[in-house]
Design a protein around this motif. Structure first.
Motif, PDB file in Angstrom:
ATOM      1  N   UNK A 166       7.566   1.460  11.056  1.00 57.43           N
ATOM      2  CA  UNK A 166       7.717   1.335  12.503  1.00 57.43           C
ATOM      3  C   UNK A 166       9.026   0.701  12.941  1.00 57.43           C
ATOM      4  N   UNK A 167       9.740   0.017  12.010  1.00 58.41           N
ATOM      5  CA  UNK A 167      11.044  -0.536  12.360  1.00 58.41           C
ATOM      6  C   UNK A 167      12.177   0.127  11.596  1.00 58.41           C
ATOM      7  N   UNK A 168      11.846   0.786  10.519  1.00 60.50           N
ATOM      8  CA  UNK A 168      12.892   1.412   9.712  1.00 60.50           C
ATOM      9  C   UNK A 168      13.403   0.446   8.663  1.00 60.50           C
ATOM     10  N   UNK A 169      13.609   0.954   7.482  1.00 58.71           N
ATOM     11  CA  UNK A 169      13.969   0.102   6.347  1.00 58.71           C
ATOM     12  C   UNK A 169      15.323  -0.575   6.537  1.00 58.71           C
ATOM     13  N   UNK A 170      16.195   0.016   7.363  1.00 58.04           N
ATOM     14  CA  UNK A 170      17.555  -0.518   7.487  1.00 58.04           C
ATOM     15  C   UNK A 170      17.596  -1.910   8.082  1.00 58.04           C
ATOM     16  N   UNK A 171      16.563  -2.319   8.820  1.00 56.44           N
ATOM     17  CA  UNK A 171      16.602  -3.619   9.475  1.00 56.44           C
ATOM     18  C   UNK A 171      15.881  -4.692   8.671  1.00 56.44           C
ATOM     19  N   UNK A 172      15.350  -4.337   7.512  1.00 58.07           N
ATOM     20  CA  UNK A 172      14.560  -5.309   6.762  1.00 58.07           C
ATOM     21  C   UNK A 172      15.466  -6.347   6.102  1.00 58.07           C
ATOM     22  N   UNK A 173      15.114  -7.591   6.287  1.00 56.89           N
ATOM     23  CA  UNK A 173      15.699  -8.684   5.512  1.00 56.89           C
ATOM     24  C   UNK A 173      14.608  -9.119   4.540  1.00 56.89           C
ATOM     25  N   UNK A 174      14.931  -9.304   3.266  1.00 49.55           N
ATOM     26  CA  UNK A 174      13.914  -9.587   2.264  1.00 49.55           C
ATOM     27  C   UNK A 174      13.125 -10.844   2.607  1.00 49.55           C
ATOM     28  N   UNK A 175      13.708 -11.772   3.329  1.00 48.15           N
ATOM     29  CA  UNK A 175      13.002 -13.007   3.659  1.00 48.15           C
ATOM     30  C   UNK A 175      12.020 -12.816   4.810  1.00 48.15           C
ATOM     31  N   UNK A 176      11.992 -11.649   5.399  1.00 54.60           N
ATOM     32  CA  UNK A 176      10.981 -11.341   6.413  1.00 54.60           C
ATOM     33  C   UNK A 176       9.734 -10.737   5.774  1.00 54.60           C
ATOM     34  N   UNK A 177       9.750 -10.560   4.488  1.00 57.22           N
ATOM     35  CA  UNK A 177       8.630  -9.978   3.765  1.00 57.22           C
ATOM     36  C   UNK A 177       7.884 -11.050   2.988  1.00 57.22           C
ATOM     37  N   UNK A 178       6.559 -10.977   3.005  1.00 57.53           N
ATOM     38  CA  UNK A 178       5.756 -11.820   2.128  1.00 57.53           C
ATOM     39  C   UNK A 178       4.812 -10.920   1.343  1.00 57.53           C
ATOM     40  N   UNK A 179       4.437 -11.377   0.170  1.00 55.20           N
ATOM     41  CA  UNK A 179       3.595 -10.601  -0.729  1.00 55.20           C
ATOM     42  C   UNK A 179       2.426 -11.451  -1.202  1.00 55.20           C
ATOM     43  N   UNK A 180       1.488 -10.793  -1.798  1.00 55.28           N
ATOM     44  CA  UNK A 180       0.402 -11.454  -2.499  1.00 55.28           C
ATOM     45  C   UNK A 180      -0.052 -10.566  -3.631  1.00 55.28           C
ATOM     46  N   UNK A 181      -0.503 -11.168  -4.724  1.00 57.84           N
ATOM     47  CA  UNK A 181      -0.911 -10.409  -5.904  1.00 57.84           C
ATOM     48  C   UNK A 181      -2.169 -11.039  -6.479  1.00 57.84           C
ATOM     49  N   UNK A 182      -3.148 -10.197  -6.830  1.00 63.46           N
ATOM     50  CA  UNK A 182      -4.367 -10.731  -7.416  1.00 63.46           C
ATOM     51  C   UNK A 182      -5.296  -9.654  -7.926  1.00 63.46           C
ATOM     52  N   UNK A 183      -6.461 -10.100  -8.376  1.00 59.58           N
ATOM     53  CA  UNK A 183      -7.454  -9.226  -9.002  1.00 59.58           C
ATOM     54  C   UNK A 183      -8.625  -9.013  -8.057  1.00 59.58           C
ATOM     55  N   UNK A 184      -8.972  -7.757  -7.858  1.00 58.26           N
ATOM     56  CA  UNK A 184     -10.128  -7.367  -7.063  1.00 58.26           C
ATOM     57  C   UNK A 184     -11.317  -7.246  -8.008  1.00 58.26           C
ATOM     58  N   UNK A 185     -12.193  -8.240  -7.977  1.00 54.55           N
ATOM     59  CA  UNK A 185     -13.339  -8.263  -8.885  1.00 54.55           C
ATOM     60  C   UNK A 185     -14.325  -7.141  -8.589  1.00 54.55           C
ATOM     61  N   UNK A 186     -14.468  -6.813  -7.320  1.00 55.70           N
ATOM     62  CA  UNK A 186     -15.422  -5.775  -6.918  1.00 55.70           C
ATOM     63  C   UNK A 186     -14.999  -4.411  -7.454  1.00 55.70           C
ATOM     64  N   UNK A 187     -13.737  -4.068  -7.263  1.00 50.70           N
ATOM     65  CA  UNK A 187     -13.246  -2.766  -7.695  1.00 50.70           C
ATOM     66  C   UNK A 187     -12.618  -2.752  -9.063  1.00 50.70           C
TER      67      UNK A 187
END
Length: 430
Positions: A166-187
Motif C-alpha cells: 500500500x505504500x510501495x517498497x521504495x519508501x521503506x526504511x528498515x527501522x520502520x519494520x518489526x518482525x517476530x518469529x516462533x513456533x505454532x504448536x497448533x499447526x
C-alpha cells in the motif's frame, strides 16, 4: 528406614535395572550391539547438539537414532526442560559471535567466538528472533533476503521478503519494520510475522508459514508500536510488543500480542506500574513474560515477571535495581537475558555495554567479564540453544554450508524396533 527407602527407589528405577542386567553381559561380550536401545537413546539425548552430530559416525544404528524425527523432538524437549546447551549470540560489525552461557555462569566470563554465517554478506545482518535452536535473520540482500538458520547443524533455508503493497517498497526504511518469529504448536509450523507501521500507526501485516512456504496478508496490527526497532518477544506461543491504543496516547504502556496459533491479536494484562514509568520494555525470563520499567526521575529500574501467563494477578516484582548498586552508572536501559540454572541469579546487560549478574536473594550486583575480537557499540544479545531441529525436506530448498552435505531429504531404511521405542516410549509434545 531411610537407607531401605533409598535402596528400594534405586532398585525400582527401570533404567538402572536395565543397566545392571546388561552390565554383566557387556563384561563378557563388550560389543556395541549389546548396549540396549533404551540406554543408548537416553545417553544420546543428554549430549549437546554439536558433539551429538559427531557421534553419528560411531555406528549406523547411532546415526539412525540421531537422525530420527522422534529423537530430534526428544532431544529438543530435554534441552527445553533442563535449560542445557544455552548460548549467547551477539552481532558485531560483520560477524555473529557466540558464547557458552554455562561457561559464563561458572567462570563469570563470556568468551565469544565467530560463527560461520550461511551467507557471504555479513554486514547488515539482523537477528529477528530465535526459537527451538533456529535463528530467523534478515540479510538485507536482494531477492531471498530472509533466512532461517540452525547454527548447530549448519543448515539454512532462504525465503523471500515481500514488498509492502500500500505504500510501495521504495519508501521503506528498515527501522520502520518489526518482525517476530516462533513456533505454532497448533499447526506444528514455524512462522514469521512482519509488521510495517507508519508514524501515523497505519500498518500492513503479513505472516510467513514454513510449512506452506508462503506469505499471506492478515488484518492490520491494531495497536501503535511504541518502539519501531523492537522485534516481537516470544512467550507462550505468542509474540509481544509494548504498544499504545493510538499515537495520541503515547504515554500508555500496554502489552500487545499476536497468537501464532490462532493468528489473532490481543492485549495482555500489564503489571501495576508505579507512576512515572517512562520507558517500559518486554522480554522473557525462563519461560515467563517479563517487563522492565525504567523510572528516569527516581534512578531505578523494576523487573516484573508474569508467573501465570495471561493472569494479571500473577505479575510479581522480581527485584529493583538502583544506580547506587551499579556504581552510580546511569540506568539508561537494562536488558534481562536469563536466569542462572539455580534460578537465584539473573544475567542482564546494562546500557547495552556491560554484562551483569544480579543475586536475587542477597540483592547484590556483580560485573561479568567478556572477551570478544570486536566489541560492538551496543550489545544486543539473542539467547539461543543448540538443537537438531531441521526444516521439512519438502519445503523449498534446504542447503548446508558444508559442500555436498545432505539436506536431510534422503530416505533411509527404517528401523522398526527403534521407531516403535521412540514413538511409544518417549511421547513428548512441544
Amino acid at each position: 528406614m531411610s537407607s531401605c527407602l533409598r535402596a528400594s527407589s534405586w532398585c525400582f528405577n527401570p533404567l538402572r535395572l536395565i543397566a545392571m542386567r546388561w552390565w554383566s553381559k557387556l563384561l563378557l561380550h563388550p560389543t556395541m550391539s549389546d548396549i540396549p536401545l533404551e540406554i543408548v537413546t537416553e545417553f544420546l539425548s543428554r549430549v549437546p547438539a554439536r558433539p551429538l552430530l559427531r557421534l553419528r559416525c560411531v555406528s549406523k544404528s547411532w546415526r539412525e537414532i540421531i537422525d530420527s524425527p522422534d529423537f530430534i523432538k526428544l532431544h529438543l524437549n530435554r534441552a527445553l526442560q533442563t535449560n542445557s546447551d544455552r548460548k549467547l549470540i551477539l552481532p558485531s560489525d560483520c560477524h555473529l559471535y557466540v558464547a557458552d552461557f554455562d561457561e559464563l555462569e561458572q567462570t563469570n566470563t563470556a568468551v565469544y567466538t565467530a560463527l560461520d554465517l550461511p551467507h557471504k554478506r555479513a554486514f547488515g545482518t539482523i537477528i529477528l528472533g530465535s526459537c527451538h535452536g533456529l535463528l530467523c535473520m534478515d540479510t538485507c540482500d536482494d531477492g531471498d533476503r530472509m533466512v532461517l538458520w540452525n547454527p548447530a547443524t549448519q543448515k539454512y533455508f532462504r525465503f523471500p521478503f515481500p514488498e509492502v503493497e500500500y505504500l510501495g517498497e521504495s519508501v521503506i526504511c528498515i527501522w520502520c519494520l518489526v518482525f517476530g518469529f516462533g513456533y505454532d504448536k497448533v499447526g506444528d509450523d514455524y512462522k514469521v510475522l512482519r509488521i510495517f507501521q507508519s508514524h501515523e500507526c497505519e500498518s500492513e501485516t503479513r505472516v510467513y508459514s514454513l510449512k506452506s512456504n508462503s506469505w499471506k496478508k492478515i488484518p492490520c496490527f491494531p495497536y501503535c508500536l511504541k518502539y519501531k526497532r523492537s522485534n516481537g518477544v516470544l512467550v507462550a506461543g505468542a509474540l509481544h510488543w509494548v504498544v499504545s491504543r493510538t499515537a495520541q496516547l503515547y504515554m500508555e504502556n500496554l502489552i500487545g500480542a499476536f497468537d501464532l496459533g490462532t493468528e489473532e491479536y490481543r492485549l495482555v494484562p500489564e503489571p501495576n506500574y508505579s507512576k512515572g514509568a517512562v520507558y517500559v520494555t518486554v522480554g522473557v525470563l525462563g519461560e515467563s513474560l517479563c517487563v522492565v520499567c525504567n523510572y528516569y526521575d527516581s534512578s531505578y529500574v523494576d523487573i516484573w515477571v508474569m508467573k501465570s501467563y495471561g493472569v494479571k494477578e500473577s505479575w510479581t516484582k522480581l527485584f529493583t535495581i538502583t544506580e547506587s548498586e551499579v556504581s552510580g552508572k546511569h540506568l539508561e536501559f537494562v536488558t534481562p537475558l536469563a536466569f542462572s540454572k539455580s534460578g537465584r541469579e539473573v544475567f542482564m546487560v546494562l546500557n547495552g555495554k556491560q554484562l551483569l549478574r544480579y543475586d536475587i536473594e542477597q540483592r547484590k550486583v556483580r560485573d561479568s567479564a567478556f572477551r570478544i575480537p570486536s566489541v560492538p557499540a551496543i550489545m544486543m544479545h539473542q539467547m539461543w540453544f543448540g538443537s537438531l531441529v531441521r526444516f521439512n525436506a519438502g519445503v523449498g530448498k534446504v542447503v548446508g554450508i558444508t559442500e555436498g552435505e545432505s539436506s536431510g531429504g534422503t530416505k533411509r531404511r527404517s528401523n522398526k524396533k527403534r521407531d516403535k521405542f521412540l514413538s511409544e516410549g518417549f511421547m513428548f509434545t512441544l
